[in-house]
Structure formats: C-alpha cells, structure tokens
Write a protein that holds these residues in place. Structure first.
Motif, PDB file in Angstrom:
ATOM      1  N   PRO A  10       6.217  11.818  -2.871  1.00  0.00           N
ATOM      2  CA  PRO A  10       6.274  10.540  -3.588  1.00  0.00           C
ATOM      3  C   PRO A  10       7.231  10.586  -4.785  1.00  0.00           C
ATOM      4  N   ILE A  11       7.937   9.477  -4.991  1.00  0.00           N
ATOM      5  CA  ILE A  11       8.895   9.340  -6.080  1.00  0.00           C
ATOM      6  C   ILE A  11       8.580   8.061  -6.855  1.00  0.00           C
ATOM      7  N   VAL A  12       8.522   8.172  -8.180  1.00  0.00           N
ATOM      8  CA  VAL A  12       8.376   7.007  -9.046  1.00  0.00           C
ATOM      9  C   VAL A  12       9.602   6.993  -9.963  1.00  0.00           C
ATOM     10  N   PRO A  13      10.615   6.177  -9.646  1.00  0.00           N
ATOM     11  CA  PRO A  13      11.875   6.269 -10.377  1.00  0.00           C
ATOM     12  C   PRO A  13      11.838   5.757 -11.813  1.00  0.00           C
ATOM     13  N   GLY A  14      10.856   4.943 -12.155  1.00  0.00           N
ATOM     14  CA  GLY A  14      10.770   4.393 -13.506  1.00  0.00           C
ATOM     15  C   GLY A  14       9.344   4.064 -13.861  1.00  0.00           C
ATOM     16  N   ASP A  15       9.164   3.084 -14.743  1.00  0.00           N
ATOM     17  CA  ASP A  15       7.830   2.691 -15.180  1.00  0.00           C
ATOM     18  C   ASP A  15       7.180   1.642 -14.272  1.00  0.00           C
ATOM     19  N   ASP A  16       7.936   1.084 -13.350  1.00  0.00           N
ATOM     20  CA  ASP A  16       7.423   0.027 -12.488  1.00  0.00           C
ATOM     21  C   ASP A  16       6.855   0.641 -11.209  1.00  0.00           C
ATOM     22  N   PRO A  17       5.525   0.589 -11.006  1.00  0.00           N
ATOM     23  CA  PRO A  17       4.936   1.198  -9.804  1.00  0.00           C
ATOM     24  C   PRO A  17       5.380   0.540  -8.510  1.00  0.00           C
ATOM     25  N   THR A  18       5.858  -0.708  -8.571  1.00  0.00           N
ATOM     26  CA  THR A  18       6.296  -1.372  -7.340  1.00  0.00           C
ATOM     27  C   THR A  18       7.639  -0.839  -6.849  1.00  0.00           C
ATOM     28  N   GLU A  19       8.271   0.044  -7.620  1.00  0.00           N
ATOM     29  CA  GLU A  19       9.522   0.667  -7.181  1.00  0.00           C
ATOM     30  C   GLU A  19       9.294   2.060  -6.585  1.00  0.00           C
ATOM     31  N   ALA A  20       8.054   2.503  -6.529  1.00  0.00           N
ATOM     32  CA  ALA A  20       7.746   3.837  -6.007  1.00  0.00           C
ATOM     33  C   ALA A  20       7.979   3.894  -4.496  1.00  0.00           C
ATOM     34  N   TYR A  21       8.263   5.086  -4.015  1.00  0.00           N
ATOM     35  CA  TYR A  21       8.513   5.274  -2.591  1.00  0.00           C
ATOM     36  C   TYR A  21       8.282   6.746  -2.240  1.00  0.00           C
ATOM     37  N   TYR A  22       8.295   7.030  -0.936  1.00  0.00           N
ATOM     38  CA  TYR A  22       8.211   8.412  -0.455  1.00  0.00           C
ATOM     39  C   TYR A  22       9.601   8.863  -0.024  1.00  0.00           C
ATOM     40  N   ASP A  23       9.976  10.050  -0.450  1.00  0.00           N
ATOM     41  CA  ASP A  23      11.323  10.542  -0.185  1.00  0.00           C
ATOM     42  C   ASP A  23      11.494  11.075   1.234  1.00  0.00           C
ATOM     43  N   THR A  24      10.401  11.468   1.869  1.00  0.00           N
ATOM     44  CA  THR A  24      10.473  12.058   3.211  1.00  0.00           C
ATOM     45  C   THR A  24       9.678  11.215   4.200  1.00  0.00           C
TER      46      THR A  24
ATOM     47  N   LYS B  20       0.824  -1.209   0.000  1.00  0.00           N
ATOM     48  CA  LYS B  20       0.000   0.000   0.000  1.00  0.00           C
ATOM     49  C   LYS B  20       0.861   1.264   0.000  1.00  0.00           C
ATOM     50  N   LEU B  21       1.950   1.248   0.747  1.00  0.00           N
ATOM     51  CA  LEU B  21       2.845   2.400   0.737  1.00  0.00           C
ATOM     52  C   LEU B  21       3.353   2.664  -0.674  1.00  0.00           C
ATOM     53  N   ARG B  22       3.832   1.615  -1.340  1.00  0.00           N
ATOM     54  CA  ARG B  22       4.340   1.782  -2.708  1.00  0.00           C
ATOM     55  C   ARG B  22       3.242   2.236  -3.662  1.00  0.00           C
ATOM     56  N   THR B  23       2.044   1.698  -3.482  1.00  0.00           N
ATOM     57  CA  THR B  23       0.949   2.041  -4.394  1.00  0.00           C
ATOM     58  C   THR B  23       0.509   3.483  -4.221  1.00  0.00           C
ATOM     59  N   TYR B  24       0.388   3.942  -2.986  1.00  0.00           N
ATOM     60  CA  TYR B  24       0.024   5.349  -2.780  1.00  0.00           C
ATOM     61  C   TYR B  24       1.088   6.267  -3.378  1.00  0.00           C
ATOM     62  N   ALA B  25       2.357   5.909  -3.220  1.00  0.00           N
ATOM     63  CA  ALA B  25       3.417   6.721  -3.824  1.00  0.00           C
ATOM     64  C   ALA B  25       3.328   6.676  -5.346  1.00  0.00           C
ATOM     65  N   ALA B  26       3.104   5.493  -5.899  1.00  0.00           N
ATOM     66  CA  ALA B  26       3.054   5.340  -7.357  1.00  0.00           C
ATOM     67  C   ALA B  26       1.913   6.124  -7.979  1.00  0.00           C
ATOM     68  N   THR B  27       0.821   6.274  -7.247  1.00  0.00           N
ATOM     69  CA  THR B  27      -0.336   6.998  -7.788  1.00  0.00           C
ATOM     70  C   THR B  27      -0.292   8.487  -7.466  1.00  0.00           C
ATOM     71  N   GLY B  28       0.786   8.926  -6.814  1.00  0.00           N
ATOM     72  CA  GLY B  28       0.996  10.354  -6.601  1.00  0.00           C
ATOM     73  C   GLY B  28       0.265  10.954  -5.424  1.00  0.00           C
ATOM     74  N   VAL B  29      -0.203  10.130  -4.485  1.00  0.00           N
ATOM     75  CA  VAL B  29      -0.836  10.684  -3.287  1.00  0.00           C
ATOM     76  C   VAL B  29       0.245  11.426  -2.500  1.00  0.00           C
ATOM     77  N   PRO B  30       0.077  12.728  -2.246  1.00  0.00           N
ATOM     78  CA  PRO B  30       1.177  13.525  -1.681  1.00  0.00           C
ATOM     79  C   PRO B  30       1.617  13.135  -0.279  1.00  0.00           C
ATOM     80  N   VAL B  31       0.664  12.727   0.576  1.00  0.00           N
ATOM     81  CA  VAL B  31       0.998  12.437   1.982  1.00  0.00           C
ATOM     82  C   VAL B  31       0.313  11.136   2.395  1.00  0.00           C
ATOM     83  N   TYR B  32       1.087  10.256   3.035  1.00  0.00           N
ATOM     84  CA  TYR B  32       0.579   8.981   3.523  1.00  0.00           C
ATOM     85  C   TYR B  32       0.875   8.892   5.025  1.00  0.00           C
ATOM     86  N   ILE B  33      -0.197   8.761   5.825  1.00  0.00           N
ATOM     87  CA  ILE B  33      -0.072   8.592   7.274  1.00  0.00           C
ATOM     88  C   ILE B  33      -0.260   7.113   7.603  1.00  0.00           C
TER      89      ILE B  33
END
Length: 206
Positions: free
Chosen positions: A165-179, A137-150
């Motif tokens: 949120p950061i999406v480094p490539g085309d794979d949404p499972t690699e997304a993460y939050y930078d802060t 869920k953390l990766r998915t919220y980041a991949a879809t551009g949700v600005p803040v995840y509590i």
C-alpha cells in the motif's frame, strides 16, 4: 462485498458509528452498514454463492496454518485527530494477532468495532455494485495500511491480489496498492509470503 451508497456525506460532528447504529435500528431486516470515504453504505443481502465462496477462501487460509483467518467482524480506522475515518466489515480476513485486552477495550469504546491495524490480509467478493470494492474500498484499505487486499471480481470473472500500500499524501482517497497480480477465476491466485496460493474455482459459476 460490494454495496449501495445511500446517504450524502456525513456531517463531521456526527460520529459515523452512531449513524450506523441508527441505520441498523431503523431497518426492518438485519443489515451491517459500513462507512467508506465519507459515505454510509448498506451492503445488499448476499446470496448463497457469495457467502459460500468467501467462506471457502477463508478455509483455505485456515487450512494453510493461518488460524487467525475469519469472517464477520467489523474494523475501524481513525483520522490523525481521532475522528472515525472508516468502518468496514470485510468478507474475509487474516489477522496479525488474537485480540488483546487493549483491542477488546477499543472494541467496547467504539461500540463493536475493532482497530483495523489488527488486519494482515483482507478480502472482498463483489456483489451488485462492483465499483465499491474496486474503488472506495480498495483505496481505503490501502490508506489504512492493510498489507494485502484480495478482490474476487465476479462480473469480470477475475481475481486480484493487491499488496504494498502507498499513501502519497495526506488525502486517503489518493491511496493505492503498488503491486497487482491478476488471474482469471478458476486459475490459482499467487499471494505474497506467508500466504498460500488461492484456489479461485469456487467462483467459476458465480
């Protein structure tokens, strides 16, 4: 809210929305399944403390003047080709906007799911399977551009605020939050503007 994955990845020709409807119709009790990273997830029935704590957090946002805070709605994100990427029912959220006529048309077209770009802030409270909220869920919220995840992690007794949120490539499972900001439950959790600092004390005995 965390959940138990119960199926293999869904065949690409099957719209996950229809699959979730089939799960709901087949269940002997009310459920609200989700679709995350190619897997159908059926959340466990949450106990009172889970729901009461999530509600108290939503009320804090509302009391701070964020009147578009709420609970209960489901949200959909799509791949670039229009296929359903994810279907999520957050424990609480703050919206960017009231649903427009276009948003309501989207909901009708997608059988009850609003577009995920309506969400400005989203929150989950862990239940039995903590890894769902801390991983997929953390990766998915980041991949879809949700600005803040509590995230309220009741097993670790910690609260997290993820942003940028950061999406480094085309794979949404690699997304993460930078802060990431982390506090022990019971301590105030600072959030980025325009959000209030959250009182996490309701989860001390969860």
């Amino acid at each position: 809210m965390s959940a138990e994955p119960i199926t293999e990845p869904v065949m690409t020709q099957v719209d996950p929305i229809d699959l979730l409807i089939a799960f709901e119709e087949a269940s002997p009790m009310p459920i609200r399944p989700e679709y995350v990273e190619g897997t159908v997830i059926v959340p466990p029935q949450p106990e009172h403390r889970h729901n009461a704590g999530a509600f108290k957090l939503a009320v804090q946002f509302y009391s701070a003047g964020l009147e578009l805070s709420g609970m209960g709605n489901g949200y959909r994100a799509a791949h670039r080709d229009g296929r359903t990427m994810t279907l999520l029912v957050p424990d609480f959220y703050v919206l960017r906007r009231d649903p427009s006529d276009l948003d309501e048309s989207y909901r009708k077209a997608h059988k009850g799911w609003y577009p995920i770009d309506m969400i400005a802030l989203v929150g989950e409270v862990t239940s039995t399977n903590h890894e769902t909220d801390t991983g997929p869920k953390l990766r998915t919220y980041a991949a879809t551009g949700v600005p803040v995840y509590i995230l309220i992690h009741r097993r670790e007794k910690q609260a997290y605020c993820y942003s940028d949120p950061i999406v480094p490539g085309d794979d949404p499972t690699e997304a993460y939050y930078d802060t990431e900001v982390k506090v022990d439950l019971g301590q105030p959790l600072p959030l980025p503007a325009p959000y209030p600092t959250l009182d996490t004390a309701p989860f001390l005995e969860s």
